[in-house]
Design an enzyme around this catalytic site. Sequence first.
Site, mmCIF file in Angstrom:
data_model
loop_
_atom_site.group_PDB
_atom_site.id
_atom_site.type_symbol
_atom_site.label_atom_id
_atom_site.label_comp_id
_atom_site.label_asym_id
_atom_site.label_seq_id
_atom_site.Cartn_x
_atom_site.Cartn_y
_atom_site.Cartn_z
ATOM 1 N N LYS A 15 2.865 -14.598 5.753
ATOM 2 C CA LYS A 15 3.029 -15.679 5.191
ATOM 3 C C LYS A 15 5.327 -15.531 5.102
ATOM 4 C CE LYS A 15 1.671 -17.739 1.132
ATOM 5 N NZ LYS A 15 1.546 -19.492 1.706
ATOM 6 N N TYR A 52 1.008 -1.507 -0.119
ATOM 7 C CA TYR A 52 0.078 -0.259 0.521
ATOM 8 C C TYR A 52 0.315 1.092 -0.151
ATOM 9 C CZ TYR A 52 -4.130 -3.224 0.371
ATOM 10 O OH TYR A 52 -4.906 -3.879 0.247
ATOM 11 N N ASP A 87 -6.366 -6.248 4.978
ATOM 12 C CA ASP A 87 -6.584 -5.747 3.780
ATOM 13 C C ASP A 87 -8.299 -6.639 3.378
ATOM 14 O OD1 ASP A 87 -8.229 -4.214 2.596
ATOM 15 O OD2 ASP A 87 -7.253 -4.107 1.023
ATOM 16 N N ASP A 137 -2.452 -18.096 5.258
ATOM 17 C CA ASP A 137 -3.516 -18.898 4.281
ATOM 18 C C ASP A 137 -3.987 -20.044 5.614
ATOM 19 O OD1 ASP A 137 -1.262 -20.094 4.105
ATOM 20 O OD2 ASP A 137 -0.659 -20.260 2.061
#
Length: 381
Positions: A193, A126, A260, A236
Site C-alpha cells: 500500500k 506485528y 495476514d 486493495d
Amino acid sequence: MGDGAGEDIWNASKEIFEEAVIKAYDGEKSITWVPLIAGQRSLEKTGNLLPEETLEEMKKHGIAIKGPLTTPVGEGFRSVNVFLRQVFDLYVCMRPIRYMRGMPSPIRMPERVNFIIFRENTEDLYKGIEWKEGTSEANTFIAFLKERMNVTLSDDTGVGVKPISRGATRRFTRWVIDYAIKHNRKTITVVHKGNIMKYTEGAFREWAYDVAKEFQKNITFDSQNDKILFNDRIADNMFMQVILRPEEYDILLCPNLNGDYLSDACAALIGGLGVAPGANIGDDMAIFEPTHGSAPKYAGKDMINPTAFLLSGAMLFSYIGLDNVSKLIERAIEETIQDRIVTYDLARQMDGVKPVKCSEFGEAVKKRIKNSSQWTVDSSQ
Ligand code: NAP
C-alpha cells in the site's frame, strides 16, 4: 495440539500422519512425536504461556507442527504465535492457496486458483510496538510527536508503530526469489500500500525490486518469457484481482499485515479457513501450522475441519524431503472430499451434503491412505 478446537484436529490428524509415513516407506520409517506444551493449556498447568523447556526442545529439533493458540483481544499478554515467530526469527510465512477438486468455492472456475502467499513474518504492525490510550507511554509518544515532529494527535489516542526495514525486506525477498527459482514458479507480485504508506510499504516495494534486480538471469520486469515475471499490485486492488483473475498470480510477496488479511480472504476461494495450511520458516527452524486460529466456539465439539492442519503436516513432510508422504496425504484428502465426505464448513457450501464429524473425516482420510496403492504416490504422477 493447540487451544480451543486444536485438540479435535490433533486427535483426527495424528494417526493420519503416522499411517502416511508407514505407507509411503513400507514400514521402514515411522514418526516419534515429541509433545510440547504452550498456550492456554500451558498457562493452566505451569502458569506460563510458553515454558522455557518448550522453546529449548523446539530449538533442539529445528522443526515443529503446532496447533492454533488463543490470543485474547486487548488483554495483557501478546500473541504466543507472534512471539514464536520472533524468537526463532521465522521470517518467512508461507501459505499455499490451491484449489482441490471437489471443494466448494464461491467463484466460477476455482481450478484457476493456485498461488502461494508469502508474508514477511517479523516486522510491520506485528512487532507489537503500541501503547494504550491514556498511558504515560502513549502520552510521552504523543508529546514527542507534537514537540519534535509538529504532529498533533488528541490525547485520547492509542498509538502504534509500523516498522519495515530494508534488511528484513531484503532477506525475505531473497528467500522467496530463491524459492521461486527452485520451484519453477512463473510470477512474483509484491503486494503493498505504498501509495499511502510511502516509507514503510512503499519502501518494501522498492527494496523488493532492488533485490529482484540482482537476479537478472532469472527475473524479468516487463514481459512474461521463460524468466520469472516480477511485478507489483496495490493491496486493495490485489483483493479484487485474486477473485476475478486468480490465474494471473503465482507468488504474492507481502508485508506482514497485508499477508495476514489476504490469507483468510484467499482461503475463502478454496473452501475456507478449514483447508488453508501454512508454515513459518527461518534459517534454523520451521513451524508448520494452519492459517486458522483456535476456533474456540467449536472447542471439544468434534466439528471443525482438520484439513488445514493435515495439509500443514504435508508441507512439513515436503520440507524434510519426504515428498511421497505429503503427496499421499494430499491425495487422500482430495479423494475424501471428492467422495463428498466433508465437515460442516464445506458441507454448508455444498448442496445435499450431510456433514461428518472432524474425527469421521479423519477416519475417512486414513482409510484412503491405508487402501492406496504405492503407484498413487509415484512422483511422476
Ligand atoms: P479462527 O479461530 O480462525 O476462526 C474463525 C472462523 O473460521 C471460525 O469461527 C470458523 O468459521 C472458521 N474456521 C476456522 N478454523 C476452521 C476449521 N478448522 N474448520 C472449519 N472452520 C474453521 O479465528 P478467530 O475466531 O478470529 O480467532 C480465535 C483465536 O485464535 C484468537 O484468540 C486468535 O488470536 C487465535 N488465532 C491463532 C492463530 C494461530 O495460532 N496461528 C491464528 C489466527 C488466530 P464459522 O464460525 O463460520 O464456522
